[in-house]
Write an enzyme that holds these catalytic residues in place. Sequence first.
Site, PDB file in Angstrom:
ATOM      1  N   THR A 186      72.635  42.035  40.165  1.00 63.62           N
ATOM      2  CA  THR A 186      72.780  41.540  38.791  1.00 63.62           C
ATOM      3  C   THR A 186      72.127  42.566  37.877  1.00 63.62           C
ATOM      4  O   THR A 186      71.316  43.377  38.344  1.00 63.62           O
ATOM      5  CB  THR A 186      72.062  40.193  38.600  1.00 63.62           C
ATOM      6  OG1 THR A 186      70.669  40.415  38.819  1.00 63.62           O
ATOM      7  CG2 THR A 186      72.567  39.142  39.565  1.00 63.62           C
ATOM      8  N   GLU A 331      76.817  36.188  40.992  1.00 65.26           N
ATOM      9  CA  GLU A 331      76.463  35.284  42.091  1.00 65.26           C
ATOM     10  C   GLU A 331      77.640  34.444  42.553  1.00 65.26           C
ATOM     11  O   GLU A 331      77.541  33.689  43.502  1.00 65.26           O
ATOM     12  CB  GLU A 331      75.325  34.342  41.637  1.00 65.26           C
ATOM     13  CG  GLU A 331      73.972  35.017  41.490  1.00 65.26           C
ATOM     14  CD  GLU A 331      73.727  35.593  40.095  1.00 65.26           C
ATOM     15  OE1 GLU A 331      74.711  35.870  39.370  1.00 65.26           O
ATOM     16  OE2 GLU A 331      72.544  35.776  39.731  1.00 65.26           O
ATOM     17  N   LYS A 443      67.254  26.570  19.103  1.00 64.43           N
ATOM     18  CA  LYS A 443      66.786  25.175  19.045  1.00 64.43           C
ATOM     19  C   LYS A 443      66.193  24.923  17.668  1.00 64.43           C
ATOM     20  O   LYS A 443      65.111  25.370  17.357  1.00 64.43           O
ATOM     21  CB  LYS A 443      65.757  24.927  20.141  1.00 64.43           C
ATOM     22  CG  LYS A 443      66.397  25.133  21.516  1.00 64.43           C
ATOM     23  CD  LYS A 443      65.416  24.990  22.647  1.00 64.43           C
ATOM     24  CE  LYS A 443      66.099  25.297  23.953  1.00 64.43           C
ATOM     25  NZ  LYS A 443      66.025  26.697  24.357  1.00 64.43           N
ATOM     26  N   TRP A 448      70.530  21.620  19.121  1.00 65.08           N
ATOM     27  CA  TRP A 448      70.859  22.929  19.676  1.00 65.08           C
ATOM     28  C   TRP A 448      72.000  23.554  18.894  1.00 65.08           C
ATOM     29  O   TRP A 448      72.988  22.875  18.586  1.00 65.08           O
ATOM     30  CB  TRP A 448      71.288  22.797  21.145  1.00 65.08           C
ATOM     31  CG  TRP A 448      70.136  22.559  22.071  1.00 65.08           C
ATOM     32  CD1 TRP A 448      68.866  22.181  21.721  1.00 65.08           C
ATOM     33  CD2 TRP A 448      70.152  22.663  23.496  1.00 65.08           C
ATOM     34  NE1 TRP A 448      68.092  22.055  22.845  1.00 65.08           N
ATOM     35  CE2 TRP A 448      68.855  22.342  23.948  1.00 65.08           C
ATOM     36  CE3 TRP A 448      71.123  23.006  24.427  1.00 65.08           C
ATOM     37  CZ2 TRP A 448      68.509  22.343  25.293  1.00 65.08           C
ATOM     38  CZ3 TRP A 448      70.783  23.011  25.763  1.00 65.08           C
ATOM     39  CH2 TRP A 448      69.487  22.686  26.200  1.00 65.08           C
TER      40      TRP A 448
HETATM   41  P1  ADP Z   1      74.896  40.132  34.812  1.00 66.22           P
HETATM   42  O1  ADP Z   1      74.920  40.828  36.127  1.00 66.22           O
HETATM   43  O2  ADP Z   1      75.046  40.988  33.596  1.00 66.22           O
HETATM   44  O3  ADP Z   1      73.944  38.978  34.670  1.00 66.22           O
HETATM   45  P2  ADP Z   1      77.217  38.624  35.267  1.00 66.22           P
HETATM   46  O4  ADP Z   1      78.430  39.429  35.198  1.00 66.22           O
HETATM   47  O5  ADP Z   1      76.813  37.995  36.510  1.00 66.22           O
HETATM   48  O6  ADP Z   1      76.241  39.553  34.731  1.00 66.22           O
HETATM   49  O7  ADP Z   1      77.164  37.615  34.065  1.00 66.22           O
HETATM   50  C1  ADP Z   1      77.227  36.254  34.195  1.00 66.22           C
HETATM   51  C2  ADP Z   1      77.007  35.582  32.878  1.00 66.22           C
HETATM   52  O8  ADP Z   1      77.873  36.108  31.867  1.00 66.22           O
HETATM   53  C3  ADP Z   1      77.331  34.120  32.908  1.00 66.22           C
HETATM   54  O9  ADP Z   1      76.297  33.365  33.472  1.00 66.22           O
HETATM   55  C4  ADP Z   1      77.558  33.820  31.436  1.00 66.22           C
HETATM   56  O10 ADP Z   1      76.355  33.635  30.739  1.00 66.22           O
HETATM   57  C5  ADP Z   1      78.197  35.075  30.931  1.00 66.22           C
HETATM   58  N1  ADP Z   1      79.653  34.896  30.874  1.00 66.22           N
HETATM   59  C6  ADP Z   1      80.573  35.297  31.760  1.00 66.22           C
HETATM   60  N2  ADP Z   1      81.812  34.986  31.340  1.00 66.22           N
HETATM   61  C7  ADP Z   1      81.677  34.346  30.152  1.00 66.22           C
HETATM   62  C8  ADP Z   1      82.585  33.775  29.216  1.00 66.22           C
HETATM   63  N3  ADP Z   1      83.896  33.798  29.380  1.00 66.22           N
HETATM   64  N4  ADP Z   1      82.063  33.195  28.119  1.00 66.22           N
HETATM   65  C9  ADP Z   1      80.729  33.154  27.911  1.00 66.22           C
HETATM   66  N5  ADP Z   1      79.832  33.697  28.743  1.00 66.22           N
HETATM   67  C10 ADP Z   1      80.288  34.285  29.855  1.00 66.22           C
END
Ligand code: ADP
Length: 547
Positions: A186, A331, A443, A448
């Site tokens: 990640t 994940e 918040k 929210w």
């Molecule tokens: P990183 O490795 O940068 O954490 P990930 O690619 O695993 O990245 O990112 C996952 C996160 O990206 C999600 O938990 C969410 O917050 C955000 N995310 C992914 N797709 C979307 C979407 N279509 N709209 C809003 N948020 C998104």
Amino acid sequence: MLGLMQRQELSISSLIEFAERHHGEGQIVSRRVEGDIHRYTYKECAQRSRQLANVLDTFNVKQGERVASIAWNGYRHMEMYFGVSGSGRVLHTINPRMAPEQIAWVMSHAQDQMVCFDMTFLPIVKAIHSKCPSVKHWVALCEADKVPSDSGIPNLLSYEALLVAQPTTYTWPELDENTASSMCYTSGTTGNPKAALYSHRSTVLHAYAAALPDVMCLSSRDSILPVVPMFHVNAWGIPYSAALTGAKLVFPGPGMDGKSIYDLIELERVTYAAGVPTIWQMLLGHMEPNKLRFSTLKRTVIGGSACPPAMIAAFNDQYGVEVLHAWGMTEMSPLGTLCTLKNKHLTMSEADKMKVRLKQGRAIYGVDMKIVDSAGQELPWDGKTYGDLLVKGPWVVREYFQGVGDKEPVRPLIDGWFPTGDVATIDADGYMQITDRSKDVVKSGGEWISSIDIENIAVAHPAVAMAACIGMAHPKWDERPIIAVVKKPGQEVTREELLAFYQDKAAKWQVPDDVVFLDAIPMGATGKMQKSKLREVLKDYKLPDLR
Ligand code: ADP
């Protein structure tokens, strides 16, 4: 009583073998770092994947050991997807946009034995190779005559020279389907990055599910352009799903700018593309002023961060391209939900359809999801109540890869569910909508405010290129939202005009207290706005009523 069907382990090698046998003439087209366009077939890809597997045998890379890639989307990277994993080693895809120290850290944590890299990334390799003691072999993904003699990297090898010395035959090992196949860290915005370790089983099941009609709807008649990088979460699994369906693959290499992407779409008659909003912003930014049209593109999956309504509308109304909004995580291999309309939506007005398209979509078969309150109680699917989003399924992580030296295993699950860190609503039809990352929700006065909603309104303004909403501490309200904005080149908008633009689009208490104009918003390694960095940039900022 057990069923009486054959037991055959799911394997990544079977995907490329299938593609070779049934779609041997299928095309794989790549824009290369060398600058030209390279074309070959699934048959050649399979042959070269087997040659690579032979190379790994020759170098005595053991089963389960990690082989890393630092590479753009291209055919050699595709061969690594199959040659490394198919032969029982683990492909560690490294995101070159991470800081060099972080790259060295993940390489040591993963104990990479061999690293194959595109020549564009030679400067990164030069900077870190002495800090990566586990790496025994550095391989440049190019011909022998392109490997500089003065690279400074001891015994730097040429990928092409290694391959050509090997036979194109190889007997893929029969692996337990739970064998590890690839890994991705990640981006680690807080603390060190954590690795998801995928298996053959999770990868093949994900590839099946991703190809379904209500998901990516992939077929051998498609020409697919994954702009989403192969160095992060396996390009959303597209290389595997493409092999499974025999679809033509078009790889953009390093050419991510609007013109390069547009030219490739037209040249290769791309029907289907996938990427994050920032990439499509650049594409639309190139097409609009040049009055360009798509001749073949039909669908595009957009995910990774929230897709603004203005972008969905532009693709749909101006260019006749259907946007499939998707959500997932490293994940989760990564696909969790994808937004395709049901029959009942087709007769709706365009405005109501847009409300559905803005949601991140329905769970894909294989992914269970629920929303819970702070006490862990499940919340209703009414499209209004928001809570922490939890998921489970065969392609969701159970634990993070520990690497060496880590004492405590990192076990994220809560009663078997993975907490995504996202806050969401789910409606009665099962459409999930992300309100925010839980740490980014504003918040205010016990309520929210979704930073995504506030950003979406700002980017709908014609002069706004990019917008990030963050909460600023406030003695009375806890937090109040402000919006940081980057203007489009040559366009003007004032603070007052932008705040007035919120009228009728958001409740009064949700309207930001202030607008901050910036030249750029800090972006992370996976093309997302980095709000933690933005907070640092704005550390001396004070809300108007506190000045
Ligand atoms: P990183 O490795 O940068 O954490 P990930 O690619 O695993 O990245 O990112 C996952 C996160 O990206 C999600 O938990 C969410 O917050 C955000 N995310 C992914 N797709 C979307 C979407 N279509 N709209 C809003 N948020 C998104």
